[in-house]
Design a protein around this motif. Structure first.
Motif, PDB file in Angstrom:
ATOM      1  N   ARG A  10       0.843  -1.198   0.000  1.00 35.53           N
ATOM      2  CA  ARG A  10       0.000   0.000   0.000  1.00 35.53           C
ATOM      3  C   ARG A  10       0.875   1.243   0.000  1.00 35.53           C
ATOM      4  O   ARG A  10       2.086   1.167   0.245  1.00 35.53           O
ATOM      5  CB  ARG A  10      -0.922   0.010   1.215  1.00 35.53           C
ATOM      6  CG  ARG A  10      -0.203   0.154   2.527  1.00 35.53           C
ATOM      7  CD  ARG A  10      -1.160   0.347   3.717  1.00 35.53           C
ATOM      8  NE  ARG A  10      -0.410   0.475   4.956  1.00 35.53           N
ATOM      9  CZ  ARG A  10      -0.952   0.760   6.132  1.00 35.53           C
ATOM     10  NH1 ARG A  10      -2.248   0.937   6.259  1.00 35.53           N
ATOM     11  NH2 ARG A  10      -0.196   0.880   7.205  1.00 35.53           N
ATOM     12  N   SER A  28       2.789  -1.849  10.004  1.00 34.85           N
ATOM     13  CA  SER A  28       1.724  -0.929  10.438  1.00 34.85           C
ATOM     14  C   SER A  28       2.401   0.370  10.848  1.00 34.85           C
ATOM     15  O   SER A  28       3.614   0.401  11.109  1.00 34.85           O
ATOM     16  CB  SER A  28       0.963  -1.492  11.648  1.00 34.85           C
ATOM     17  OG  SER A  28       1.837  -1.574  12.763  1.00 34.85           O
ATOM     18  N   VAL A  29       1.619   1.427  10.940  1.00 33.82           N
ATOM     19  CA  VAL A  29       2.155   2.689  11.457  1.00 33.82           C
ATOM     20  C   VAL A  29       2.639   2.466  12.892  1.00 33.82           C
ATOM     21  O   VAL A  29       3.714   2.939  13.285  1.00 33.82           O
ATOM     22  CB  VAL A  29       1.070   3.798  11.403  1.00 33.82           C
ATOM     23  CG1 VAL A  29       1.558   5.068  12.076  1.00 33.82           C
ATOM     24  CG2 VAL A  29       0.661   4.073   9.960  1.00 33.82           C
ATOM     25  N   GLN A  30       1.841   1.712  13.661  1.00 31.59           N
ATOM     26  CA  GLN A  30       2.177   1.478  15.075  1.00 31.59           C
ATOM     27  C   GLN A  30       3.575   0.871  15.223  1.00 31.59           C
ATOM     28  O   GLN A  30       4.385   1.330  16.034  1.00 31.59           O
ATOM     29  CB  GLN A  30       1.139   0.540  15.706  1.00 31.59           C
ATOM     30  CG  GLN A  30      -0.200   1.159  16.037  1.00 31.59           C
ATOM     31  CD  GLN A  30      -1.225   1.107  14.903  1.00 31.59           C
ATOM     32  OE1 GLN A  30      -0.860   1.046  13.739  1.00 31.59           O
ATOM     33  NE2 GLN A  30      -2.498   1.166  15.247  1.00 31.59           N
ATOM     34  N   ASN A  80      -2.391   8.886   9.595  1.00 33.05           N
ATOM     35  CA  ASN A  80      -2.269   7.946   8.476  1.00 33.05           C
ATOM     36  C   ASN A  80      -3.094   8.541   7.339  1.00 33.05           C
ATOM     37  O   ASN A  80      -4.327   8.500   7.352  1.00 33.05           O
ATOM     38  CB  ASN A  80      -2.788   6.564   8.897  1.00 33.05           C
ATOM     39  CG  ASN A  80      -2.516   5.494   7.847  1.00 33.05           C
ATOM     40  OD1 ASN A  80      -1.851   5.755   6.850  1.00 33.05           O
ATOM     41  ND2 ASN A  80      -3.030   4.289   8.075  1.00 33.05           N
ATOM     42  N   ILE A  94      -2.362   8.087  14.964  1.00 33.96           N
ATOM     43  CA  ILE A  94      -1.728   7.053  15.776  1.00 33.96           C
ATOM     44  C   ILE A  94      -0.614   7.683  16.591  1.00 33.96           C
ATOM     45  O   ILE A  94       0.228   8.420  16.051  1.00 33.96           O
ATOM     46  CB  ILE A  94      -1.234   5.926  14.843  1.00 33.96           C
ATOM     47  CG1 ILE A  94      -2.477   5.348  14.132  1.00 33.96           C
ATOM     48  CG2 ILE A  94      -0.487   4.852  15.626  1.00 33.96           C
ATOM     49  CD1 ILE A  94      -2.240   4.504  12.957  1.00 33.96           C
TER      50      ILE A  94
HETATM   51  O1  LIG Z   1      -0.960   1.150   9.989  1.00 36.35           O
HETATM   52  C1  LIG Z   1      -2.188   1.131  10.211  1.00 36.35           C
HETATM   53  N1  LIG Z   1      -2.645   1.088  11.484  1.00 36.35           N
HETATM   54  C2  LIG Z   1      -3.973   1.063  11.802  1.00 36.35           C
HETATM   55  O2  LIG Z   1      -4.364   1.012  12.998  1.00 36.35           O
HETATM   56  C3  LIG Z   1      -4.885   1.097  10.724  1.00 36.35           C
HETATM   57  N2  LIG Z   1      -6.245   1.083  10.667  1.00 36.35           N
HETATM   58  C4  LIG Z   1      -6.578   1.144   9.349  1.00 36.35           C
HETATM   59  O3  LIG Z   1      -7.766   1.178   8.900  1.00 36.35           O
HETATM   60  N3  LIG Z   1      -5.466   1.184   8.573  1.00 36.35           N
HETATM   61  C5  LIG Z   1      -4.390   1.155   9.408  1.00 36.35           C
HETATM   62  N4  LIG Z   1      -3.057   1.176   9.182  1.00 36.35           N
END
Ligand SMILES: O=c1[nH]c(=O)c2[nH]c(=O)[nH]c2[nH]1
Length: 301
Positions: A177, A231-233, A259, A290
């Motif tokens: 993505r 993930s961003v997290q 995000n 986030i």
């Molecule tokens: O990296 C992400 N964290 C999320 O918590 C999240 N939630 C979401 O819909 N897309 C993403 N992407």
């Protein structure tokens, strides 16, 4: 008995702006510039100005503004952390009714490309916040340095799958993505490791401020680019951990990342055209948001 009482108060000047030209006596045409926006709020014995309309204790906000400008002329404003320490120690020493200060300095990103010519890499900014109370002495304060509004995007090497699914879920898992965000990274200094405001004011810590801020920007950009983000997290946690590893004077590193969604157009309606992750809709809202604050494990102090 009075109906009300003053629970808390503070006052001062906000949006005090200046451009400082720093000149090198050896090279009269070689300059550095700093465009800054300063806020100074005073804390202290000002209660009667609110409760009895007695202005005797008030250092006018106009005087606060004048002080910021005179000190910007007379003192070195680079780096902004040193200038914040300068202002904090000045206000708490000069007026006995001032018991503490809250300071915020925002520095624009003017980047030199010739001896005395600059490009504004807007909207990126460096920010310093300082909260100081005289009772604690110059060894105890809360100082943060913030990297703000650094907007980044990666067109692949970002995934998001394995999340909780329920009867409200429509999101499709993805291993490829677009990921984009406006970086806000907050560095909380550890006064015990960094040193006193007096040392900071003397310029003894300039090299640490400069190194750490540059390092934060470098690590953020490097991990953003190189990691195949789950993930961003997870990515923000890795960034904060690496910054803590490389900068022992920091106590916490925080990130706040929107995000910013880029949504794949479905072009199948046109003769079954496959999008192939090439054409996205930049969705202005809503955005994910986030945040995390990362500290050091006791054993790693
Ligand atoms: O990296 C992400 N964290 C999320 O918590 C999240 N939630 C979401 O819909 N897309 C993403 N992407």
């Amino acid at each position: 008995m009075a109906y009300s009482y003053l629970e808390s108060s503070t006052y001062g000047k906000d949006n005090v702006k200046f451009l400082k030209v720093k000149k090198d006596p050896q090279n009269p045409k070689k300059h550095e510039v700093m465009e800054a926006t300063v806020k100074v709020l005073l804390k202290g014995a000002f209660e009667t100005s609110y409760t009895e309309a007695d202005n005797a204790s008030i250092v006018p906000t106009d005087t606060v503004k004048n002080t910021i400008l005179i000190h910007a002329k007379k003192c070195d404003t680079f780096p902004i952390e040193k200038f914040a320490a300068e202002l904090a120690l000045h206000f708490t020493a000069k007026y006995e009714q001032v018991h503490g200060v809250t300071i915020k300095i925002i520095q624009d990103k003017w980047v030199k490309y010739e001896d005395h010519s600059f490009v504004l890499e807007s909207p990126e900014k460096k920010v310093c916040t300082l909260d100081y109370d005289l009772v604690n002495g110059p060894q105890v304060y809360q100082m943060s340095t913030i990297l703000k509004d650094l907007t980044v995007l990666k067109s692949t090497n970002s995934m998001f799958y394995g999340y909780n699914k329920c009867d409200y879920t429509t999101l499709k898992p993805t291993t490829d993505r677009v990921l984009s965000t406006d970086i806000m990274s907050t560095l909380d200094w550890n006064p015990t490791k960094l040193g006193s405001l007096v040392d900071i004011r003397k310029g003894l810590k300039d090299h640490i401020f400069n190194k750490t801020f540059g390092n934060t920007r470098d690590i953020t950009l490097k991990i953003f680019a190189e990691e195949n983000s789950p993930s961003v997290q997870a990515t923000m946690y890795n960034m904060a951990t690496e910054i803590l590893k490389q900068n022992s004077e920091l106590e916490f590193v925080s990130y706040e990342l929107p995000n910013k969604h880029y949504i794949l157009f479905d072009l199948k309606w046109h003769h079954g055209l496959d999008n192939d992750n090439e054409l996205f809709y930049p969705s202005p809202h809503p955005n994910g948001l986030i945040k995390c604050r990362v500290g050091r494990n006791q054993s790693k102090l």
